[in-house]
Scaffold this motif. Structure first.
Motif, PDB file in Angstrom:
ATOM      1  N   HIS A  24       3.712  -4.725   9.199  1.00  0.00           N
ATOM      2  CA  HIS A  24       3.858  -4.168   7.854  1.00  0.00           C
ATOM      3  C   HIS A  24       2.804  -4.760   6.917  1.00  0.00           C
ATOM      4  O   HIS A  24       2.174  -4.043   6.145  1.00  0.00           O
ATOM      5  CB  HIS A  24       5.260  -4.435   7.305  1.00  0.00           C
ATOM      6  N   GLY A  25       2.609  -6.066   7.008  1.00  0.00           N
ATOM      7  CA  GLY A  25       1.606  -6.726   6.169  1.00  0.00           C
ATOM      8  C   GLY A  25       0.205  -6.208   6.449  1.00  0.00           C
ATOM      9  O   GLY A  25      -0.584  -5.989   5.525  1.00  0.00           O
ATOM     10  N   GLU A  26      -0.107  -6.006   7.711  1.00  0.00           N
ATOM     11  CA  GLU A  26      -1.440  -5.497   8.062  1.00  0.00           C
ATOM     12  C   GLU A  26      -1.614  -4.054   7.599  1.00  0.00           C
ATOM     13  O   GLU A  26      -2.679  -3.673   7.122  1.00  0.00           O
ATOM     14  CB  GLU A  26      -1.675  -5.609   9.575  1.00  0.00           C
ATOM     15  N   ARG A  27      -0.559  -3.267   7.717  1.00  0.00           N
ATOM     16  CA  ARG A  27      -0.628  -1.880   7.250  1.00  0.00           C
ATOM     17  C   ARG A  27      -0.866  -1.840   5.735  1.00  0.00           C
ATOM     18  O   ARG A  27      -1.702  -1.073   5.250  1.00  0.00           O
ATOM     19  CB  ARG A  27       0.664  -1.137   7.601  1.00  0.00           C
ATOM     20  N   LEU A  28      -0.156  -2.693   5.010  1.00  0.00           N
ATOM     21  CA  LEU A  28      -0.337  -2.764   3.562  1.00  0.00           C
ATOM     22  C   LEU A  28      -1.748  -3.233   3.216  1.00  0.00           C
ATOM     23  O   LEU A  28      -2.383  -2.703   2.311  1.00  0.00           O
ATOM     24  CB  LEU A  28       0.705  -3.701   2.948  1.00  0.00           C
ATOM     25  N   ARG A  29      -2.263  -4.207   3.957  1.00  0.00           N
ATOM     26  CA  ARG A  29      -3.625  -4.690   3.731  1.00  0.00           C
ATOM     27  C   ARG A  29      -4.642  -3.581   3.963  1.00  0.00           C
ATOM     28  O   ARG A  29      -5.588  -3.414   3.194  1.00  0.00           O
ATOM     29  CB  ARG A  29      -3.923  -5.875   4.650  1.00  0.00           C
ATOM     30  N   GLN A  30      -4.437  -2.788   5.004  1.00  0.00           N
ATOM     31  CA  GLN A  30      -5.337  -1.669   5.290  1.00  0.00           C
ATOM     32  C   GLN A  30      -5.287  -0.622   4.182  1.00  0.00           C
ATOM     33  O   GLN A  30      -6.321  -0.068   3.801  1.00  0.00           O
ATOM     34  CB  GLN A  30      -4.998  -1.035   6.642  1.00  0.00           C
ATOM     35  N   GLU A  31      -4.093  -0.350   3.656  1.00  0.00           N
ATOM     36  CA  GLU A  31      -3.972   0.601   2.548  1.00  0.00           C
ATOM     37  C   GLU A  31      -4.677   0.081   1.304  1.00  0.00           C
ATOM     38  O   GLU A  31      -5.341   0.836   0.592  1.00  0.00           O
ATOM     39  CB  GLU A  31      -2.499   0.874   2.240  1.00  0.00           C
ATOM     40  N   ARG A  32      -4.521  -1.206   1.053  1.00  0.00           N
ATOM     41  CA  ARG A  32      -5.213  -1.805  -0.103  1.00  0.00           C
ATOM     42  C   ARG A  32      -6.726  -1.752   0.081  1.00  0.00           C
ATOM     43  O   ARG A  32      -7.449  -1.432  -0.857  1.00  0.00           O
ATOM     44  CB  ARG A  32      -4.749  -3.239  -0.311  1.00  0.00           C
ATOM     45  N   LEU A  33      -7.182  -2.070   1.276  1.00  0.00           N
ATOM     46  CA  LEU A  33      -8.614  -2.003   1.561  1.00  0.00           C
ATOM     47  C   LEU A  33      -9.139  -0.598   1.300  1.00  0.00           C
ATOM     48  O   LEU A  33     -10.184  -0.419   0.658  1.00  0.00           O
ATOM     49  CB  LEU A  33      -8.889  -2.422   3.007  1.00  0.00           C
ATOM     50  N   ALA A  34      -8.418   0.406   1.770  1.00  0.00           N
ATOM     51  CA  ALA A  34      -8.841   1.788   1.558  1.00  0.00           C
ATOM     52  C   ALA A  34      -8.846   2.134   0.070  1.00  0.00           C
ATOM     53  O   ALA A  34      -9.775   2.786  -0.422  1.00  0.00           O
ATOM     54  CB  ALA A  34      -7.920   2.747   2.318  1.00  0.00           C
ATOM     55  N   ALA A  35      -7.835   1.690  -0.664  1.00  0.00           N
ATOM     56  CA  ALA A  35      -7.751   1.998  -2.097  1.00  0.00           C
ATOM     57  C   ALA A  35      -8.872   1.296  -2.866  1.00  0.00           C
ATOM     58  O   ALA A  35      -9.498   1.898  -3.752  1.00  0.00           O
ATOM     59  CB  ALA A  35      -6.390   1.599  -2.654  1.00  0.00           C
ATOM     60  N   TYR A  36      -9.131   0.032  -2.558  1.00  0.00           N
ATOM     61  CA  TYR A  36     -10.216  -0.693  -3.227  1.00  0.00           C
ATOM     62  C   TYR A  36     -11.560  -0.024  -2.939  1.00  0.00           C
ATOM     63  O   TYR A  36     -12.374   0.176  -3.849  1.00  0.00           O
ATOM     64  CB  TYR A  36     -10.271  -2.151  -2.764  1.00  0.00           C
ATOM     65  N   SER A  37     -11.795   0.307  -1.689  1.00  0.00           N
ATOM     66  CA  SER A  37     -13.061   0.943  -1.308  1.00  0.00           C
ATOM     67  C   SER A  37     -13.209   2.312  -1.955  1.00  0.00           C
ATOM     68  O   SER A  37     -14.294   2.663  -2.438  1.00  0.00           O
ATOM     69  CB  SER A  37     -13.137   1.098   0.211  1.00  0.00           C
ATOM     70  N   GLU A  38     -12.132   3.083  -1.941  1.00  0.00           N
ATOM     71  CA  GLU A  38     -12.163   4.412  -2.540  1.00  0.00           C
ATOM     72  C   GLU A  38     -12.483   4.337  -4.028  1.00  0.00           C
ATOM     73  O   GLU A  38     -13.303   5.100  -4.537  1.00  0.00           O
ATOM     74  CB  GLU A  38     -10.810   5.095  -2.332  1.00  0.00           C
ATOM     75  N   PHE A  39     -11.867   3.395  -4.723  1.00  0.00           N
ATOM     76  CA  PHE A  39     -12.145   3.267  -6.153  1.00  0.00           C
ATOM     77  C   PHE A  39     -13.593   2.859  -6.399  1.00  0.00           C
ATOM     78  O   PHE A  39     -14.272   3.440  -7.252  1.00  0.00           O
ATOM     79  CB  PHE A  39     -11.205   2.262  -6.827  1.00  0.00           C
ATOM     80  N   ALA A  40     -14.067   1.850  -5.672  1.00  0.00           N
ATOM     81  CA  ALA A  40     -15.449   1.390  -5.866  1.00  0.00           C
ATOM     82  C   ALA A  40     -16.436   2.524  -5.609  1.00  0.00           C
ATOM     83  O   ALA A  40     -17.393   2.716  -6.374  1.00  0.00           O
ATOM     84  CB  ALA A  40     -15.749   0.198  -4.964  1.00  0.00           C
ATOM     85  N   GLY A  41     -16.210   3.296  -4.566  1.00  0.00           N
ATOM     86  CA  GLY A  41     -17.085   4.433  -4.277  1.00  0.00           C
ATOM     87  C   GLY A  41     -17.002   5.510  -5.341  1.00  0.00           C
ATOM     88  O   GLY A  41     -18.026   6.060  -5.771  1.00  0.00           O
ATOM     89  N   ALA A  42     -15.785   5.817  -5.790  1.00  0.00           N
ATOM     90  CA  ALA A  42     -15.604   6.877  -6.785  1.00  0.00           C
ATOM     91  C   ALA A  42     -16.227   6.500  -8.121  1.00  0.00           C
ATOM     92  O   ALA A  42     -16.885   7.328  -8.769  1.00  0.00           O
ATOM     93  CB  ALA A  42     -14.116   7.180  -6.965  1.00  0.00           C
TER      94      ALA A  42
END
Length: 157
Positions: free
Chosen positions: A37-55
């Motif tokens: 669960h922790g790793e899944r949440l970390r992956q979601e956060r990574l995707a959200a951080y990356s998506e925001f920085a790119g956008a």
């Protein structure tokens, strides 16, 4: 009588062994589930951080393009339409980031706020300064995001 007592001790020993095995397996399964669960949440956060920085970086590109085309009304209108579209995508990425992180993201808000300064630049020299400030804000956001993503992994080890 001693055969019955020996059999009873054997059955109790077997039950105790089975019960302790069950407890250890349950504890291991719960620990594995928590790590997953922790790793899944970390992956979601990574995707959200990356998506925001790119956008927000794409939005900056569009805002600068609109600024550079301000002398031609037709091109300026098209550039503004593109900047508005990318602004909506960046805003959506910021909302997703806030939902996934579960906390305010002042560094993301600060990076996003630099768009107004870019739009309002009086000349190219000021535009360059505003772009550098934007880059610094995005860099601060990425550094903080990386620290948040690494800290839970260290705690798990």
């Amino acid at each position: 009588m001693s055969a019955v007592l020996g059999g009873l001790i054997a059955v109790l020993g077997t039950l105790l062994g089975s019960f302790s095995t069950y407890l250890f397996q349950q504890r291991t399964a719960m620990r594995t589930e928590a790590v997953t669960h922790g790793e899944r949440l970390r992956q979601e956060r990574l995707a959200a951080y990356s998506e925001f920085a790119g956008a927000v970086t794409e939005l900056k590109r569009a805002v600068v393009a609109a600024w550079l085309r301000r002398s031609d009304p037709a091109e300026l209108n098209q550039a503004r339409i593109e900047a508005d579209r990318l602004g909506a995508l960046a805003e959506t990425a910021r909302f997703r980031l806030r939902l996934v992180s579960g906390q305010p993201e002042p560094l993301a808000d600060a990076a996003f706020a630099h768009m107004d300064a870019l739009r309002g630049a009086a000349d190219q020299a000021e535009l360059k300064i505003r772009e550098a400030e934007f880059e610094a804000a995005v860099s601060a956001f990425i550094t903080a995001a990386a620290e948040r993503l690494v800290a839970p992994r260290r705690a798990a080890l």
